[in-house]
Design an enzyme around this catalytic site. Sequence first.
Site, PDB file in Angstrom:
ATOM      1  N   ALA A 161      48.865  -4.557  48.382  1.00 34.25           N
ATOM      2  CA  ALA A 161      47.369  -4.299  47.739  1.00 34.25           C
ATOM      3  C   ALA A 161      46.562  -5.537  46.789  1.00 34.25           C
ATOM      4  CB  ALA A 161      47.831  -2.639  46.923  1.00 34.25           C
ATOM      5  N   ARG A 186      34.311 -11.830  47.163  1.00 31.09           N
ATOM      6  CA  ARG A 186      33.139 -11.875  46.975  1.00 31.09           C
ATOM      7  C   ARG A 186      32.735 -12.842  45.996  1.00 31.09           C
ATOM      8  NH1 ARG A 186      36.015  -6.946  46.440  1.00 31.09           N
ATOM      9  NH2 ARG A 186      36.510  -5.439  48.164  1.00 31.09           N
ATOM     10  N   GLU A 207      51.857 -13.002  54.738  1.00 32.83           N
ATOM     11  CA  GLU A 207      52.618 -11.874  55.033  1.00 32.83           C
ATOM     12  C   GLU A 207      53.555 -11.699  56.148  1.00 32.83           C
ATOM     13  OE1 GLU A 207      54.096  -7.887  55.110  1.00 32.83           O
ATOM     14  OE2 GLU A 207      52.451  -8.744  53.154  1.00 32.83           O
ATOM     15  N   CYS A 214      52.913   3.949  49.009  1.00 31.13           N
ATOM     16  CA  CYS A 214      52.924   5.512  48.526  1.00 31.13           C
ATOM     17  C   CYS A 214      52.392   6.932  49.274  1.00 31.13           C
ATOM     18  CB  CYS A 214      51.588   5.834  47.647  1.00 31.13           C
ATOM     19  SG  CYS A 214      51.534   4.880  46.130  1.00 31.13           S
ATOM     20  N   ASP A 222      53.262  -4.939  42.157  1.00 34.88           N
ATOM     21  CA  ASP A 222      54.795  -4.590  41.881  1.00 34.88           C
ATOM     22  C   ASP A 222      55.804  -5.440  41.527  1.00 34.88           C
ATOM     23  OD1 ASP A 222      54.189  -2.039  42.644  1.00 34.88           O
ATOM     24  OD2 ASP A 222      55.211  -1.693  44.111  1.00 34.88           O
ATOM     25  N   ASN A 241      46.269  -2.572  42.322  1.00 42.18           N
ATOM     26  CA  ASN A 241      44.817  -2.266  43.138  1.00 42.18           C
ATOM     27  C   ASN A 241      44.169  -3.228  41.922  1.00 42.18           C
ATOM     28  OD1 ASN A 241      43.950  -1.721  46.324  1.00 42.18           O
ATOM     29  ND2 ASN A 241      45.565  -0.139  45.584  1.00 42.18           N
ATOM     30  N   TYR A 257      35.322  24.968  30.523  1.00 45.11           N
ATOM     31  CA  TYR A 257      36.078  25.856  30.807  1.00 45.11           C
ATOM     32  C   TYR A 257      35.789  26.906  31.494  1.00 45.11           C
ATOM     33  CZ  TYR A 257      37.039  30.981  29.781  1.00 45.11           C
ATOM     34  OH  TYR A 257      36.823  32.502  29.972  1.00 45.11           O
TER      35      TYR A 257
END
Length: 461
Positions: free
Chosen positions: A17, A28, A41, A51, A293, A315, A436
């Site tokens: 992430a 970008r 990686e 998750c 993390d 992220n 409501y």
Amino acid sequence: MSMHQGRERLVVVGGDAAGMSAASQARRQRGPGELEIVAFERGHFTSYSACGIPYWVGGSVPGRDELIARTPEEHRARGIDLRLRTEVTEIDVPGRRVRARDVDSGATSWTSYDKLVIATGARPVRPELPGVDAPGVHGVQTLDDGQALLDSLARAKGRRAVVVGAGYIGVEMAEALIDRGFEVTVVNRGEQPMSTLDPDMGRLVHRAMEGLGITMVNGTEVTKILTGEDGRVRAVATQHAEYPADVVVLGIGVLPETALARAAGLPLGAHGGLLTDLAMRVRGHENIWAGGDCVEVLNLVSGREQYVPLGTHANKHGQVIGTNAGGGYATFPGVVGTAVSKVCDLEIARTGLREKDAHRVGLEFEAVTIESTSRAGYYPDASPMTVKMLAERRTGRLLGVQIVGREGAAKRVDIAAVALTARLTVEQMTALDLGYAPPFSPVWDPVLVAARKAARRVRGS
């Protein structure tokens, strides 16, 4: 300018992430002609949702590929030189280079960088127990882990599973295993499941888990994992008992994966995570960023650094890092500690500080708990909801909220997360103009009922 033909090189360590968000965002900002991006990686996958693994294991998500947000091919098509199955083994800070090893061939090589992003993630806590490395004992951190667990479930001789730990992952995995037709025992060293809640709220989760047919063993430590003749796991032992197991899942939580950073002399906090400034730069290093993390974040309520490994933060960190590494400007101000989960149809939500967090940082508080319903009481399917709220003594500033209920609990906590970020008092919260209608809430929303009670308590004290 650097030595790479007038181009700068950004090296990213870790392809999930935070790392790939950073790479994509930097791309970008600046085209391939100006900025070369190399990402390492060590696993087989990039940009996936860890998750979602319990839901894939449980069968709610049909397949692994659903959890992959962006494939390696998609990243490469955007001009990112992504090297899978390649593990960075050393960061040479003065030399501005990293050493990487090809996992399959073992070959190593150095790659120089102008800018570095460390996004090494977390590692599951694997206790030093006899038998913990036996076949049939699983952590669930990566897609590879999820696949290994599914294969193990298919091979298991019997249908008995033991989950060690009752945090988010432990609780979610216990339910996933029930869905797969296993008998499940959860062994937890805390007095109640979900230590991210106060024990009085954890008790509600305990009840729901037993309602699913899960055997909860609280206040107990695992002492060893026993194996059979074939070397596979056969039982989990505690001081007082043995629980037969054809498969064991470790859900004891995670720690920041910062061995590389530590060896490179980069600054780590009390929880072992990297320390960064608001721009997510590693403190004291102009050209190194870190996110996800493997970092500690500022808790805006307590004013202290905290370790909160969550995909949402990762992220956001990646966006901030990519913007800055690409020459723009962005910051990550901190978190309030919001988290939600679910056991069967019980929704569990929390934000801000628990009682013990408030005590630890020296805040005095009033705590109130109320029972309400998810909708107007007369509307069909209204279900009970318990809200616990902490407010600072004297000032009435909101400090934390925990909600456990059958429906509508999880997203209601977002009201409290916004209130914490804006530093509202419980008195100010009582005037919030919330949506409501009978299908959505009672006339007084449960969060506001709790705020009214907390405001009265603060005034009275």
